[in-house]
Design a protein around this motif. Sequence first.
Motif, short mmCIF file in Angstrom:
data_model
loop_
_atom_site.label_atom_id
_atom_site.label_comp_id
_atom_site.label_asym_id
_atom_site.label_seq_id
_atom_site.Cartn_x
_atom_site.Cartn_y
_atom_site.Cartn_z
N ARG A 123 10.02 10.65 0.53
CA ARG A 123 11.07 9.80 0.23
C ARG A 123 10.86 8.76 -0.59
O ARG A 123 11.87 8.54 -1.41
CB ARG A 123 11.30 9.00 1.70
CG ARG A 123 12.27 9.71 2.59
CD ARG A 123 12.41 9.19 3.88
NE ARG A 123 11.59 10.16 4.81
CZ ARG A 123 11.11 9.83 6.04
NH1 ARG A 123 10.99 8.75 6.31
NH2 ARG A 123 10.64 10.86 6.85
N THR B 153 4.26 13.40 8.59
CA THR B 153 4.61 11.84 8.30
C THR B 153 4.33 11.43 6.98
O THR B 153 5.20 10.88 6.22
CB THR B 153 4.09 10.92 9.51
OG1 THR B 153 4.18 11.53 10.74
CG2 THR B 153 4.84 9.66 9.47
N ALA B 154 3.14 11.67 6.60
CA ALA B 154 2.68 10.98 5.31
C ALA B 154 3.42 11.71 4.24
O ALA B 154 3.81 10.93 3.32
CB ALA B 154 1.15 11.05 5.24
N LEU C 94 -0.70 15.18 -1.01
CA LEU C 94 0.18 14.10 -1.37
C LEU C 94 0.19 14.15 -2.98
O LEU C 94 0.91 13.41 -3.47
CB LEU C 94 -0.49 12.56 -0.79
CG LEU C 94 -0.36 12.52 0.77
CD1 LEU C 94 -0.96 11.25 1.02
CD2 LEU C 94 0.94 12.51 1.15
N ALA D 34 6.81 10.56 3.94
CA ALA D 34 7.10 9.24 3.45
C ALA D 34 6.85 9.20 2.30
O ALA D 34 7.48 8.39 1.37
CB ALA D 34 6.27 8.29 4.27
N VAL D 35 5.97 9.75 1.61
CA VAL D 35 5.73 9.83 0.18
C VAL D 35 6.81 10.34 -0.73
O VAL D 35 7.38 10.02 -1.78
CB VAL D 35 4.25 10.30 -0.12
CG1 VAL D 35 4.13 10.73 -1.64
CG2 VAL D 35 3.00 9.52 0.30
N ALA E 281 1.12 4.28 -2.70
CA ALA E 281 0.85 5.74 -2.36
C ALA E 281 2.15 6.53 -2.80
O ALA E 281 2.09 7.61 -3.49
CB ALA E 281 0.83 6.03 -0.88
N ALA E 282 3.25 6.17 -2.80
CA ALA E 282 4.34 6.77 -3.26
C ALA E 282 4.33 6.92 -4.93
O ALA E 282 4.84 7.95 -5.38
CB ALA E 282 5.64 5.89 -2.86
N GLN F 231 -5.64 15.67 2.58
CA GLN F 231 -4.56 14.69 2.61
C GLN F 231 -4.24 14.46 1.22
O GLN F 231 -3.00 14.34 0.45
CB GLN F 231 -4.75 13.55 2.98
CG GLN F 231 -5.06 13.39 4.59
CD GLN F 231 -5.86 12.65 5.06
OE1 GLN F 231 -5.92 11.30 4.58
NE2 GLN F 231 -6.78 12.66 6.34
N PRO G 8 0.70 -1.09 0.02
CA PRO G 8 -0.24 -0.08 0.08
C PRO G 8 1.00 1.31 -0.25
O PRO G 8 0.40 2.35 -0.91
CB PRO G 8 -0.76 -0.14 1.24
CG PRO G 8 -1.00 -1.63 1.59
CD PRO G 8 0.27 -2.02 1.00
N GLU G 9 2.02 1.29 0.89
CA GLU G 9 2.86 2.46 1.05
C GLU G 9 3.47 2.76 -0.41
O GLU G 9 3.68 3.85 -0.78
CB GLU G 9 3.84 2.42 1.99
CG GLU G 9 4.63 1.15 2.13
CD GLU G 9 3.84 0.26 2.98
OE1 GLU G 9 2.82 -0.16 3.14
OE2 GLU G 9 4.79 -0.63 3.58
N PHE H 75 -3.99 7.32 -4.81
CA PHE H 75 -4.50 7.69 -3.44
C PHE H 75 -6.15 7.53 -3.16
O PHE H 75 -6.83 7.63 -4.06
CB PHE H 75 -4.56 9.51 -3.23
CG PHE H 75 -5.14 10.15 -2.11
CD1 PHE H 75 -4.20 10.37 -1.00
CD2 PHE H 75 -6.60 10.44 -2.10
CE1 PHE H 75 -4.80 10.74 0.20
CE2 PHE H 75 -7.08 11.12 -0.92
CZ PHE H 75 -6.25 11.08 0.21
#
Lengths: 426, 256
Positions: free
Chosen positions: B108, B101-102, B162, B105-106, B76-77, B158, B72-73, B81
Motif C-alpha cells: 500500500r 499484514t506487513a 518485503l 502495508a508495504v 519500510a515502504a 520477511q 519507520p513504516e 529493511f
Amino acid sequence: MSTALSTSPVWLSALRAEGAARFEQTGLPTQRQEAWKYTGLNRLKSFGFEPSPAGSSVAAPLILVEGTAHRLVFVNGRFDAAQSTIGTLPKDVVLTGLADLLRNQPERVEPLLGKRAQAGQRPMVALNTAWLDDGVVLIVPRGVAVDSPIEITFLAGDTTAACHPRLIISLGDNAEAVLVERHLGSAAGGLANQVAEIDLGAGANLRHYVLHAEPAASMAVETVSATVGRDAQYRCFALTAGGGLVRREVEVSLQQPGATAQVDGAYLVDGERHSDTTILIDHQAAHCSSRQTQKGVIDDDGRAVFQGKILVRPGAQKTDGYQLSQTLLLSPQAEIDVKPELEIHADDVKCSHGATVGRLDADALFFLRARGIPEAEARALLIQGFIGGALYEIDRPAVRESFGLAAADWLRGRSQPSRNAESTAS
Amino acid sequence: MLNIENLHVSVDGREILKGLSLEIPAGEIHAIMGPNGSGKSTLSYILSGREGYEITGGSVTYDGKDLLALAPEERAAAGIFLAFQYPVEIPGVPNATFLRTAVNAVRRGRGESDLDAIQFMRLIKDKSRKLGISDEMMKRPVNVGFSGGEKKRNEILQMSMLEPKLAILDETDSGLDIDALRVVADGVNMLRAPHRSMLVITHYQRLLQYIVPDRVHVLAHGLIRRSGGPELAHELELTGYAEFAEGAEFTDGKAA
C-alpha cells in the motif's frame, strides 16, 4: 405484584419474602464491603428494581455459535418462547424457562432454588431472590450428554427497568452440557441482576461461556455459585466487551476430591466503562485443582477490577491452585485494581498467582512499524494478539471464533488510537 | 542509494555516533565491523527510525530523500529493511498473519494493491521452503518458541517478502551455529541484486566468509576509523580490534 407471582407456591413466596426482607436490611452493597471495594453502585441509588411489566418485542440477532441447536431468548428478563428454539434433547433432560416450570412443576425446582446462591451475605442475590420469577432451568440426568451448545440470549427493550433472571443448572453424575450466555442489554439503560446456581454431580462436565456485549448505558451484575462434585469439571470463560458496568462474581466450591474448576476471562474496557471480576475458588476437599486466567485491555477512562481468591480449607491437601492476571493499559487514565489472594489452611498444597500490568511493548511496536505496518494498525495487531492469547483458553473452536469476532468488533469500535499515542512502555 | 554525512547521535546525553560519514552505492554490500559498544546497533536503529535517539547533527539521505524525516513504516515502504539482532516475539499474532499484514502495508505504501490470501500463500510457499521454514512455523505466534536459528531465518523470510532496496543486517550471525549461519547466508545471497544494497553489521569476520562484501568499514568510538575491501575483514580476524582501542592512533579517520 403480578398475578404470576401471587399464585406461587407457599415456599416460593416465602423465599421471595426472605430475599426482600434481607435486601431491605442490607441495601445495596457499599465499597466498605471487601467484595465491593473497587466497584461502587452509586448509580443504582435512585434506581427502581421492580422489573418492567411485560416483555416488549425486540428481535434477537442470529445465533452466536455455529452448531447451536437450542436457543432460549429472554426479553427484559422474561422468556420469549416465540423467539426461542429448543431442539431435540436427550430423554429426561429439562431445558425450559423458569417461570413456566414454576407454574407447571414447581416441585422440580424447589430442591434447586436458593440452595447454591444464598442471599445471606449477598445483597444482590437477595434482591434477585426478592423478584425471582423467570430464568432458565437446565437439568441433565445422570450419564446424559447434551452435545449441542445451549445458547441463552438476553435482550432488553426500550426500558430502563431492572430484570433479575435466575439460572438453575443441575448436571447429574457424569452428565455434560455446554452453555453459552450472551448479554445484549439495551441502549436505553437498565440493570440485569442475574444469579446462576450450578450444581455438578460426580464426573459431570459443564462448559460455560459468557459474552457481555451490551451498550455502554446497560449495567449487569452477575453472581455465579457453583458446586463441583467428585472428579467433575466446571470450566467457564467470560468475555466482557460491552456494558457500562459489568460485575461478575463467581464462587466455585470444589466439594469432593478430584473436582476441577477453570475460571477464565477477558475484559475489554473503553470509554468510561467499568468491569469487575471477582472470583472465589473454595477448595473444600483434597486433590482438587483450579485455574484462573484473566486478561484485561483498558483504554480511555476505563476501569477494571480483578479480585481472585483461592481458599484452601483445612484438609484440602494436594490442592493445585493457579491464578494469572495480565492487563494491558492503553491510555494514561486507564486503571486496573488487581487483588490476588491466597488463604491456605492446609500444609501440602501447590498454589501460585501472578499479576502483570503493562503498556504496549515498545520493542514489538517498533518491530511491526519497521516492517511497514502503520502505527495505528501495529497497535491494533498487538492488542489483538494479547486478546487472542486470552481467547486461547476457550477450548471449543466454534466458541473461540465467535468470541474472537466480538473482540474484533470491540477493537474496531473503540475510540481513536491517536488519543493513546503516548501510552507505550519503554 | 544511502549517504550518511557527519552524523552525530546521542542517547541520554551521551554521544554515541560522533560525526559518522558513509556512502553506500546501489547494488553494493558494505560491512560494518567493530568492537562491542562502538555504535553499530545505534546506526542500524537510526537508519530504521527507532525512537529514543537524539540526532544532534549531520544528515542521512536515502534515494534523494531526507531519511530522518520519515516514520519507520514510511522507511519500510521506501525500501529500508532492518534484520533485527534480537527478533521480537509477538504472542497471539500468527506469523502468517503478521507477514501478510506487513507485505500488504508495504505494498500500500508503494501504491500497489493488496495481495489476497491465495496470492500471499503462493508467494510465501516458495520463499519459506528455501529457508527451511515449515507451515507449522507460519501458524505459530511471531518468533514465540522459535530457536535462535529459526528467528534469524524468519527475519530473512520477511526480508525476501518485503523486497527492500536497502537491507541492514544487524549482527545476524550472533547466536548461530555454522549450519544455521550457512542457511541464513544463503538466504541473503539469494537476495543479492543490482538494485539492492546491503549493510551487514557484525562483530566477527565469520559471516563475511559467506556474505562477501564490496567494502568493509571499521566503526569504533562513534566513527568510521578505517575502510577497505574484503581483505580488511581477514586482517581484523588476525589482529582483533586492539588497534582501535580508546586513545589509539588511527590510520584513517574517514570512510571511503
